[in-house]
Design a protein around this motif. Structure first.
Motif, PDB file in Angstrom:
ATOM      1  N   GLU A   1     -17.668 -41.448  -2.572  1.00 35.47           N
ATOM      2  CA  GLU A   1     -16.701 -40.812  -3.457  1.00 35.47           C
ATOM      3  C   GLU A   1     -17.442 -39.967  -4.478  1.00 35.47           C
ATOM      4  OE1 GLU A   1     -13.551 -43.067  -5.160  1.00 35.47           O
ATOM      5  OE2 GLU A   1     -13.382 -44.390  -3.429  1.00 35.47           O
ATOM      6  N   ALA A   2     -16.907 -38.761  -4.686  1.00 36.50           N
ATOM      7  CA  ALA A   2     -17.482 -37.855  -5.670  1.00 36.50           C
ATOM      8  C   ALA A   2     -16.387 -37.439  -6.639  1.00 36.50           C
ATOM      9  CB  ALA A   2     -18.081 -36.636  -4.982  1.00 36.50           C
ATOM     10  N   LEU A   3     -16.761 -37.207  -7.881  1.00 33.52           N
ATOM     11  CA  LEU A   3     -15.800 -36.821  -8.897  1.00 33.52           C
ATOM     12  C   LEU A   3     -16.172 -35.450  -9.433  1.00 33.52           C
ATOM     13  CD1 LEU A   3     -13.301 -38.071 -10.289  1.00 33.52           C
ATOM     14  CD2 LEU A   3     -14.829 -38.770 -12.142  1.00 33.52           C
ATOM     15  N   THR A   4     -15.269 -34.485  -9.271  1.00 31.08           N
ATOM     16  CA  THR A   4     -15.547 -33.118  -9.703  1.00 31.08           C
ATOM     17  C   THR A   4     -15.477 -32.996 -11.223  1.00 31.08           C
ATOM     18  OG1 THR A   4     -13.252 -32.367  -9.629  1.00 31.08           O
ATOM     19  CG2 THR A   4     -14.520 -32.263  -7.559  1.00 31.08           C
ATOM     20  N   ASP A   5     -15.969 -31.867 -11.719  1.00 30.59           N
ATOM     21  CA  ASP A   5     -15.901 -31.607 -13.156  1.00 30.59           C
ATOM     22  C   ASP A   5     -14.476 -31.725 -13.688  1.00 30.59           C
ATOM     23  OD1 ASP A   5     -18.584 -31.131 -13.733  1.00 30.59           O
ATOM     24  OD2 ASP A   5     -18.455 -29.017 -13.220  1.00 30.59           O
ATOM     25  N   ASN A   6     -13.500 -31.337 -12.867  1.00 34.23           N
ATOM     26  CA  ASN A   6     -12.108 -31.393 -13.327  1.00 34.23           C
ATOM     27  C   ASN A   6     -11.374 -32.617 -12.791  1.00 34.23           C
ATOM     28  OD1 ASN A   6     -12.079 -30.386 -10.730  1.00 34.23           O
ATOM     29  ND2 ASN A   6     -10.420 -28.934 -11.096  1.00 34.23           N
ATOM     30  N   TYR A   7     -12.123 -33.678 -12.531  1.00 37.02           N
ATOM     31  CA  TYR A   7     -11.561 -35.022 -12.321  1.00 37.02           C
ATOM     32  C   TYR A   7     -10.843 -35.195 -10.992  1.00 37.02           C
ATOM     33  CZ  TYR A   7     -10.577 -39.581 -14.399  1.00 37.02           C
ATOM     34  OH  TYR A   7     -10.567 -40.914 -14.686  1.00 37.02           O
ATOM     35  N   ILE A   8     -11.223 -34.449  -9.978  1.00 38.34           N
ATOM     36  CA  ILE A   8     -10.678 -34.664  -8.647  1.00 38.34           C
ATOM     37  C   ILE A   8     -11.627 -35.576  -7.883  1.00 38.34           C
ATOM     38  CG2 ILE A   8     -10.070 -33.592  -6.443  1.00 38.34           C
ATOM     39  CD1 ILE A   8      -9.303 -31.090  -7.993  1.00 38.34           C
ATOM     40  N   SER A   9     -11.092 -36.682  -7.386  1.00 40.52           N
ATOM     41  CA  SER A   9     -11.898 -37.613  -6.596  1.00 40.52           C
ATOM     42  C   SER A   9     -11.898 -37.135  -5.148  1.00 40.52           C
ATOM     43  CB  SER A   9     -11.304 -39.021  -6.689  1.00 40.52           C
ATOM     44  OG  SER A   9     -12.080 -39.940  -5.946  1.00 40.52           O
ATOM     45  N   VAL A  10     -13.101 -36.950  -4.599  1.00 40.31           N
ATOM     46  CA  VAL A  10     -13.252 -36.408  -3.244  1.00 40.31           C
ATOM     47  C   VAL A  10     -14.031 -37.401  -2.389  1.00 40.31           C
ATOM     48  CG1 VAL A  10     -14.039 -34.458  -1.849  1.00 40.31           C
ATOM     49  CG2 VAL A  10     -13.376 -34.086  -4.235  1.00 40.31           C
ATOM     50  N   ARG A  11     -13.502 -37.730  -1.225  1.00 38.94           N
ATOM     51  CA  ARG A  11     -14.222 -38.581  -0.287  1.00 38.94           C
ATOM     52  C   ARG A  11     -15.036 -37.694   0.658  1.00 38.94           C
ATOM     53  NH1 ARG A  11      -9.953 -43.369   1.480  1.00 38.94           N
ATOM     54  NH2 ARG A  11      -9.561 -44.127  -0.634  1.00 38.94           N
ATOM     55  N   LEU A  12     -16.256 -38.127   0.931  1.00 41.58           N
ATOM     56  CA  LEU A  12     -17.124 -37.332   1.794  1.00 41.58           C
ATOM     57  C   LEU A  12     -18.089 -38.238   2.533  1.00 41.58           C
ATOM     58  CD1 LEU A  12     -19.986 -37.197  -0.001  1.00 41.58           C
ATOM     59  CD2 LEU A  12     -18.592 -35.623  -1.326  1.00 41.58           C
ATOM     60  N   VAL A  13     -18.600 -37.727   3.642  1.00 50.13           N
ATOM     61  CA  VAL A  13     -19.604 -38.449   4.405  1.00 50.13           C
ATOM     62  C   VAL A  13     -20.970 -38.104   3.836  1.00 50.13           C
ATOM     63  CG1 VAL A  13     -20.662 -38.741   6.678  1.00 50.13           C
ATOM     64  CG2 VAL A  13     -18.184 -38.447   6.484  1.00 50.13           C
ATOM     65  N   GLY A  14     -21.760 -39.125   3.589  1.00 52.79           N
ATOM     66  CA  GLY A  14     -23.078 -38.864   3.040  1.00 52.79           C
ATOM     67  C   GLY A  14     -23.897 -40.129   2.919  1.00 52.79           C
ATOM     68  N   SER A  15     -25.164 -39.933   2.745  1.00 60.13           N
ATOM     69  CA  SER A  15     -26.084 -41.050   2.608  1.00 60.13           C
ATOM     70  C   SER A  15     -25.937 -41.701   1.233  1.00 60.13           C
ATOM     71  CB  SER A  15     -27.522 -40.550   2.781  1.00 60.13           C
ATOM     72  OG  SER A  15     -28.443 -41.515   2.323  1.00 60.13           O
ATOM     73  N   PRO A  16     -26.124 -43.020   1.148  1.00 57.62           N
ATOM     74  CA  PRO A  16     -26.108 -43.690  -0.157  1.00 57.62           C
ATOM     75  C   PRO A  16     -27.131 -43.101  -1.138  1.00 57.62           C
ATOM     76  CG  PRO A  16     -25.983 -45.310   1.602  1.00 57.62           C
ATOM     77  CD  PRO A  16     -26.261 -43.991   2.265  1.00 57.62           C
ATOM     78  N   SER A  17     -28.123 -42.393  -0.599  1.00 61.43           N
ATOM     79  CA  SER A  17     -29.130 -41.790  -1.471  1.00 61.43           C
ATOM     80  C   SER A  17     -28.542 -40.674  -2.340  1.00 61.43           C
ATOM     81  CB  SER A  17     -30.290 -41.223  -0.635  1.00 61.43           C
ATOM     82  OG  SER A  17     -29.835 -40.171   0.192  1.00 61.43           O
ATOM     83  N   LEU A  18     -27.346 -40.199  -2.003  1.00 62.99           N
ATOM     84  CA  LEU A  18     -26.690 -39.167  -2.810  1.00 62.99           C
ATOM     85  C   LEU A  18     -26.119 -39.727  -4.101  1.00 62.99           C
ATOM     86  CD1 LEU A  18     -24.695 -37.199  -0.069  1.00 62.99           C
ATOM     87  CD2 LEU A  18     -26.726 -36.416  -1.314  1.00 62.99           C
ATOM     88  N   ALA A  19     -25.988 -41.043  -4.185  1.00 61.40           N
ATOM     89  CA  ALA A  19     -25.382 -41.658  -5.366  1.00 61.40           C
ATOM     90  C   ALA A  19     -26.112 -41.242  -6.630  1.00 61.40           C
ATOM     91  CB  ALA A  19     -25.392 -43.183  -5.228  1.00 61.40           C
ATOM     92  N   ARG A  20     -25.331 -40.991  -7.670  1.00 61.27           N
ATOM     93  CA  ARG A  20     -25.851 -40.588  -8.983  1.00 61.27           C
ATOM     94  C   ARG A  20     -26.517 -39.226  -8.957  1.00 61.27           C
ATOM     95  NH1 ARG A  20     -26.220 -43.956 -13.082  1.00 61.27           N
ATOM     96  NH2 ARG A  20     -28.204 -43.100 -13.782  1.00 61.27           N
TER      97      ARG A  20
END
Length: 199
Positions: free
Chosen positions: A135-154
């Motif tokens: 899950e990613a959170l955009t600057d304007n507070y939209i939560s987006v689900r995406l495929v990606g490695s746990p290494s992308l966290a933070r």
């Protein structure tokens, strides 16, 4: 917001009225076109009639919130509202809460759909959902689900929003900003640091 009805707002001793609130939202959207606004809305206040409740529904539809926390009034002994008691039944409160929550979900979906095809800067959060997506959170507070490695966290990534399905935005990482979370506060003035309201 608390209530979209001026009469209820007055009974709550709020210092603003419906039009004040709508005018403010209009000014904010004019200044920041991609802005997302969220709100807390109470249903079942003792002086809230069905017509007054529909004023809250109208404001939600007009503003188009990204998130709306809908909750029911509950009496608190000794508060100013205690003078009115609790005349609205639990069933009526539940029906109003459900109605407004449905409207809020539709508004959020419409708001997110405005950004389909757009690439936005987002903070990839450490948690992943049951389907394995991040899950990613955009600057304007939209939560987006995406495929990606746990290494992308933070980390901060550029994320393209591809679709909104059942009220959930899905997208993919298209490139990195080169900024890890620990470097955010060193961003230059023309690239303001990522901020998450309410976090």
């Amino acid at each position: 917001l608390q209530s979209g009805d001026s009469g209820v707002l007055a009974d709550m001793n709020r210092p603003y009225r419906q039009q004040d609130y709508l005018d403010l939202c209009d000014r904010l959207y004019a200044k920041v076109p991609d802005l997302s606004i969220s709100a807390d809305v109470m249903v079942g206040f003792p002086t809230e009639t069905h017509e007054r409740f529909m004023s809250s529904v109208d404001v939600c539809e007009r503003v188009g919130y990204i998130k709306t926390h809908v909750f029911s009034f509950s009496p608190r002994h000794g508060t100013p509202a205690d003078q009115w008691g609790d005349p609205i039944s639990a069933q009526e409160k539940a029906e109003r809460r459900l109605h407004l929550s449905k409207v809020a979900a539709e508004c959020a979906s419409r708001h997110m759909n405005r950004f389909v095809g757009r690439t936005l800067r987002a903070l990839v959060e450490g948690k992943s959902s049951k389907d394995g997506t991040m899950e990613a959170l955009t600057d304007n507070y939209i939560s987006v689900r995406l495929v990606g490695s746990p290494s992308l966290a933070r980390s901060i990534q550029w994320v393209r929003i591809d679709e909104v399905r059942a009220g959930v935005a899905y997208g993919e990482v298209v490139s990195s900003t080169g900024n890890e979370l620990r470097h955010l506060w060193l961003a230059p003035r023309d690239d303001p640091p990522f901020q998450v309201s309410g976090k």
